[in-house]
Design a protein around this motif. Structure first.
Motif, PDB file in Angstrom:
ATOM      1  N   GLN A  85       0.816  -1.206   0.000  1.00 22.29           N
ATOM      2  CA  GLN A  85       0.000   0.000   0.000  1.00 22.29           C
ATOM      3  C   GLN A  85       0.857   1.266   0.000  1.00 22.29           C
ATOM      4  O   GLN A  85       0.509   2.269  -0.619  1.00 22.29           O
ATOM      5  N   ASP A  86       1.978   1.221   0.702  1.00 23.24           N
ATOM      6  CA  ASP A  86       2.747   2.450   0.931  1.00 23.24           C
ATOM      7  C   ASP A  86       4.165   2.348   0.382  1.00 23.24           C
ATOM      8  O   ASP A  86       5.100   2.899   0.950  1.00 23.24           O
ATOM      9  N   ALA A  87       4.323   1.638  -0.732  1.00 30.59           N
ATOM     10  CA  ALA A  87       5.665   1.441  -1.299  1.00 30.59           C
ATOM     11  C   ALA A  87       6.105   2.683  -2.066  1.00 30.59           C
ATOM     12  O   ALA A  87       6.078   2.728  -3.288  1.00 30.59           O
ATOM     13  N   ALA A  88       6.505   3.702  -1.326  1.00 33.57           N
ATOM     14  CA  ALA A  88       6.993   4.917  -1.962  1.00 33.57           C
ATOM     15  C   ALA A  88       8.371   4.663  -2.561  1.00 33.57           C
ATOM     16  O   ALA A  88       9.150   3.866  -2.046  1.00 33.57           O
ATOM     17  N   LEU A  89       8.660   5.357  -3.643  1.00 33.72           N
ATOM     18  CA  LEU A  89       9.947   5.182  -4.309  1.00 33.72           C
ATOM     19  C   LEU A  89      11.039   5.877  -3.501  1.00 33.72           C
ATOM     20  O   LEU A  89      10.900   7.030  -3.104  1.00 33.72           O
ATOM     21  N   THR A  90      12.117   5.149  -3.218  1.00 37.90           N
ATOM     22  CA  THR A  90      13.248   5.730  -2.491  1.00 37.90           C
ATOM     23  C   THR A  90      14.251   6.273  -3.498  1.00 37.90           C
ATOM     24  O   THR A  90      14.902   5.506  -4.216  1.00 37.90           O
ATOM     25  N   VAL A  91      14.363   7.581  -3.546  1.00 39.12           N
ATOM     26  CA  VAL A  91      15.273   8.248  -4.473  1.00 39.12           C
ATOM     27  C   VAL A  91      16.378   8.908  -3.654  1.00 39.12           C
ATOM     28  O   VAL A  91      16.097   9.624  -2.688  1.00 39.12           O
ATOM     29  N   PRO A  92      17.646   8.669  -4.004  1.00 35.27           N
ATOM     30  CA  PRO A  92      18.744   9.257  -3.226  1.00 35.27           C
ATOM     31  C   PRO A  92      18.632  10.779  -3.137  1.00 35.27           C
ATOM     32  O   PRO A  92      18.359  11.456  -4.137  1.00 35.27           O
ATOM     33  N   ALA A  93      18.825  11.289  -1.937  1.00 33.00           N
ATOM     34  CA  ALA A  93      18.825  12.739  -1.749  1.00 33.00           C
ATOM     35  C   ALA A  93      20.212  13.261  -2.093  1.00 33.00           C
ATOM     36  O   ALA A  93      21.167  13.090  -1.335  1.00 33.00           O
ATOM     37  N   HIS A  94      20.330  13.871  -3.248  1.00 33.90           N
ATOM     38  CA  HIS A  94      21.632  14.339  -3.728  1.00 33.90           C
ATOM     39  C   HIS A  94      21.396  15.573  -4.592  1.00 33.90           C
ATOM     40  O   HIS A  94      20.418  15.632  -5.351  1.00 33.90           O
ATOM     41  N   PRO A  95      22.260  16.573  -4.515  1.00 34.10           N
ATOM     42  CA  PRO A  95      22.050  17.788  -5.323  1.00 34.10           C
ATOM     43  C   PRO A  95      21.997  17.519  -6.826  1.00 34.10           C
ATOM     44  O   PRO A  95      21.389  18.305  -7.567  1.00 34.10           O
ATOM     45  N   ALA A  96      22.633  16.445  -7.248  1.00 30.14           N
ATOM     46  CA  ALA A  96      22.656  16.140  -8.688  1.00 30.14           C
ATOM     47  C   ALA A  96      21.559  15.161  -9.086  1.00 30.14           C
ATOM     48  O   ALA A  96      21.621  14.556 -10.152  1.00 30.14           O
ATOM     49  N   VAL A  97      20.546  14.991  -8.234  1.00 28.57           N
ATOM     50  CA  VAL A  97      19.394  14.137  -8.559  1.00 28.57           C
ATOM     51  C   VAL A  97      18.154  15.012  -8.655  1.00 28.57           C
ATOM     52  O   VAL A  97      17.822  15.744  -7.721  1.00 28.57           O
ATOM     53  N   TRP A  98      17.478  14.931  -9.799  1.00 29.59           N
ATOM     54  CA  TRP A  98      16.205  15.619 -10.011  1.00 29.59           C
ATOM     55  C   TRP A  98      15.101  14.570  -9.979  1.00 29.59           C
ATOM     56  O   TRP A  98      15.204  13.525 -10.623  1.00 29.59           O
ATOM     57  N   HIS A  99      14.035  14.835  -9.223  1.00 29.28           N
ATOM     58  CA  HIS A  99      12.981  13.837  -9.049  1.00 29.28           C
ATOM     59  C   HIS A  99      11.620  14.519  -9.064  1.00 29.28           C
ATOM     60  O   HIS A  99      11.413  15.550  -8.416  1.00 29.28           O
ATOM     61  N   THR A 100      10.708  13.944  -9.831  1.00 26.73           N
ATOM     62  CA  THR A 100       9.335  14.429  -9.819  1.00 26.73           C
ATOM     63  C   THR A 100       8.391  13.249 -10.011  1.00 26.73           C
ATOM     64  O   THR A 100       8.781  12.210 -10.552  1.00 26.73           O
ATOM     65  N   VAL A 101       7.167  13.448  -9.548  1.00 29.48           N
ATOM     66  CA  VAL A 101       6.125  12.429  -9.679  1.00 29.48           C
ATOM     67  C   VAL A 101       5.039  12.977 -10.590  1.00 29.48           C
ATOM     68  O   VAL A 101       4.545  14.095 -10.370  1.00 29.48           O
ATOM     69  N   VAL A 102       4.666  12.190 -11.607  1.00 27.86           N
ATOM     70  CA  VAL A 102       3.617  12.603 -12.529  1.00 27.86           C
ATOM     71  C   VAL A 102       2.557  11.506 -12.572  1.00 27.86           C
ATOM     72  O   VAL A 102       2.818  10.404 -13.045  1.00 27.86           O
ATOM     73  N   ALA A 103       1.386  11.830 -12.064  1.00 26.82           N
ATOM     74  CA  ALA A 103       0.300  10.857 -12.062  1.00 26.82           C
ATOM     75  C   ALA A 103      -0.760  11.174 -13.111  1.00 26.82           C
ATOM     76  O   ALA A 103      -1.573  10.312 -13.453  1.00 26.82           O
ATOM     77  N   GLU A 104      -0.748  12.400 -13.633  1.00 26.03           N
ATOM     78  CA  GLU A 104      -1.773  12.826 -14.563  1.00 26.03           C
ATOM     79  C   GLU A 104      -1.238  12.893 -15.985  1.00 26.03           C
ATOM     80  O   GLU A 104      -0.101  13.283 -16.230  1.00 26.03           O
ATOM     81  N   LYS A 105      -2.104  12.547 -16.925  1.00 25.05           N
ATOM     82  CA  LYS A 105      -1.725  12.545 -18.331  1.00 25.05           C
ATOM     83  C   LYS A 105      -1.307  13.931 -18.812  1.00 25.05           C
ATOM     84  O   LYS A 105      -0.345  14.085 -19.575  1.00 25.05           O
ATOM     85  N   ALA A 106      -1.993  14.961 -18.338  1.00 22.68           N
ATOM     86  CA  ALA A 106      -1.770  16.312 -18.845  1.00 22.68           C
ATOM     87  C   ALA A 106      -0.367  16.827 -18.555  1.00 22.68           C
ATOM     88  O   ALA A 106       0.180  17.620 -19.318  1.00 22.68           O
TER      89      ALA A 106
END
Length: 580
Positions: free
Chosen positions: A496-517
């Motif tokens: 239920q709560d398997a959030a993606l673990t993304v390294p916290a680093h200045p050279a890492v860009w991360h975004t979540v897109v759930a909508e088609k638009a």
């Protein structure tokens, strides 16, 4: 006159060979002596210090696949070596040249409960082309040369060389120049049996495997297909070898073959395979020649020939063999009616996908097929797609949902479908690809397995764009569980709560897109960020029912099919109604 070269240590000698071979990048997590790092200090060789030996081996393999050169991975002994075994299996199955240099227990301490003691040679031997241990300083130079010779010659593959602890210090003397790699004769003669099959065929199919990776820069395979009027297919690992915009290209063989290509497979009278072991996924189901159809196999390695099929075999390098056939066949016209059948199958597949995308456009949620279509429109033509082989990233295996034209690239796992391979290998691919954009199309399970080395890529400025399909776990296993209709089971492969673990680093860009638009804009930004040397992670939440055509019919491994299991309940909008 013989000129001797003195090296301060075995690692300095090994680095000397790397420099001689023009090796620019090495991957690994070396042992405690750190002798390799000392030897590299005064050179321009780049060392990618990974957090996990698995990631190091995957990156070295990806680097070799993209560059066409031999990859190098350096690790310690004992558990460090066992962490590499899965990568060795993957490299061997994909036929990728990688030299693994590993530490080992000193001879005087073997069978004495030494620290991290392990009898490593028997462990790695089944997974490599060649394995050896250096038991005397005088043997180091010839064994280093043998390792590179074996990895890249003939049918390529990984090799293993162990340098025990007692040899990691002390001077090494080289009393001759470094050996050169052997020259390979390019010309072969066409055999009578092969020519007889080719001349008799009126409805041929050409199937190109991963063994032809890097061997078709001049388009010789397409020219041969044009000459004999053949439909063109590839295996999954053979993608990127031929131009998928070619009018005779109809998709992948076996499991991933488009349904619209059925008339070609049912009616072919000769299958010519080049550089393929004809693994199970390539021969599965209706996407392969009918029983009794002769198969003309070309392979560098006799071990890569299938003996389960009728026809003939030719041992040789695929491009040279095909060129010999073209010279011998002359210019007789191909079967025009067969060309029409092939063209109709290709057009039918393209029309079916266009119609499906039109239907999906009416839906409110974002689908994997739409992600691929947007990526195709947005990414530069020379992009390289690195893939896993999970339930949903498998969409990219289905032509023409994803197409690889001339100038683009593709890297996929072998038939082992090693989880996490594509995620880590993308870093090695990018290091070999230079300015070309590299997009890793992966699931969240694969990403999580090797996420520690995503931070490694960020630290080294390796700009990969990850499109992470997040279905909250292991989608393939969950789909198998769902197929058997036991909704009351207490087991789940999703969370239920398997959030993606993304390294916290200045050279890492991360975004979540759930909508088609918002997807196209986010994708464009991700491509821009990765072009600046940042690791870009574009996370897309999905439901598990978004699967490629026909995949839901499989029951576990091949060749079973789920024929009695009730379907997964779905709502009107297509979402499955099982509890998550």
């Amino acid at each position: 006159m013989t000129v001797s070269t003195m090296y301060a240590s075995p690692w300095h000698a090994a680095v000397g060979l790397l420099v001689h071979r023009a090796v620019s990048t090495v991957f690994g997590l070396p042992g405690d002596d750190l002798g390799l790092l000392h030897a590299l200090e005064s050179t321009d060789v780049r060392m990618i210090l990974c957090r996990d030996q698995r990631g190091a081996m995957f990156m070295a393999t990806g680097y070799a696949m993209q560059s066409g050169t031999t990859g190098v991975c350096v690790v310690g002994k004992g558990p460090a070596l066992t962490n590499v075994l899965t990568g060795l299996l993957e490299a061997r199955s994909s036929g990728v040249p990688v030299v693994v240099l590993a530490g080992g227990t000193a001879a005087a301490r073997r069978d004495a409960a030494a620290f991290q003691e392990l009898d490593q040679l028997p462990l790695v031997t089944p997974l490599v082309k060649w394995a050896a241990r250096v038991d005397h300083p005088d043997r180091l130079i010839p064994l280093l040369e043998k390792a590179f010779l074996m990895a890249g010659s003939g049918a390529p593959g990984p090799v293993y060389l162990e340098i025990p602890d007692e040899l990691t210090s002390g001077e090494i003397v080289r009393n001759r120049p470094w050996a050169s790699m052997p020259e390979v004769a390019a010309e072969v003669e066409a055999t009578d049996q092969a020519l007889e099959l080719l001349r008799a065929s009126r409805r041929p199919v050409l199937l190109v495997g991963g063994g032809m990776r890097g061997r078709n820069a001049d388009g010789r395979l397409e020219a041969f297909a044009d000459r004999i009027g053949a439909a063109i297919f590839t295996t999954a690992s053979g993608r990127g070898v031929v131009d998928e915009d070619h009018p005779a290209f109809c998709g992948l063989a076996g499991l991933y073959s488009p349904a619209e290509a059925g008339p070609v497979w049912r009616n072919t009278d000769l299958l010519v395979t080049v550089g393929s072991r004809l693994e199970e996924t390539a021969t599965y189901g209706s996407g392969f020649a009918s029983p009794g159809v002769p198969v003309l196999q070309v392979n560098l390695d006799a071990a890569g020939m299938s003996t389960d099929l009728p026809g003939a075999t030719v041992l040789g390098e695929g491009a040279a063999v095909v060129a010999s056939w073209q010279r011998a066949l002359g210019s007789d016209p191909a079967n025009a009616e067969w060309r029409t059948t092939v063209a109709a199958c290709r057009t039918g597949a393209q029309t079916a996908v266009a119609n499906r995308l039109g239907e999906l456009a009416e839906s409110g949620r974002l689908h994997v097929a739409e992600i691929l279509a947007t990526l195709d429109r947005t990414a530069p033509p020379d992009r390289i797609l690195v893939q896993e082989n999970g339930l949903q990233d498998m969409w990219s295996y289905f032509f023409p949902y994803w197409t690889i034209p001339a100038g683009a690239g593709s890297i996929v796992p072998s038939e082992q479908t090693t989880l996490g391979f594509g995620t880590a290998a993308a870093g090695g691919v990018k290091l070999a690809a230079g300015a070309r954009p590299v997009v890793a199309f992966v699931g969240d399970g694969a990403f999580a397995m090797v996420a520690a080395d995503v931070a490694t890529l960020a630290e080294h400025g390796v700009g990969v764009l990850y499109i992470v399909l997040r279905n909250r776990g292991y989608g393939w296993l969950q789909s198998q569980l769902d197929q058997h209709g036991d909704a009351a089971t207490r087991f789940r492969f999703l969370s239920q709560d398997a959030a993606l673990t993304v390294p916290a680093h200045p050279a890492v860009w991360h975004t979540v897109v759930a909508e088609k638009a918002g997807f196209a804009e986010a994708l464009g930004q991700g491509l821009l960020e990765s072009s600046k040397g940042r690791v870009a992670v574009l996370e897309v939440p999905l439901t598990i029912d978004d699967v490629p055509p026909g995949i839901e019919e499989l029951d576990g491994d091949f060749p079973g099919a789920a024929v009695n299991a009730p379907p997964t309940p779905v709502t009107e909008n297509g979402a499955d109604t099982h509890e998550r």
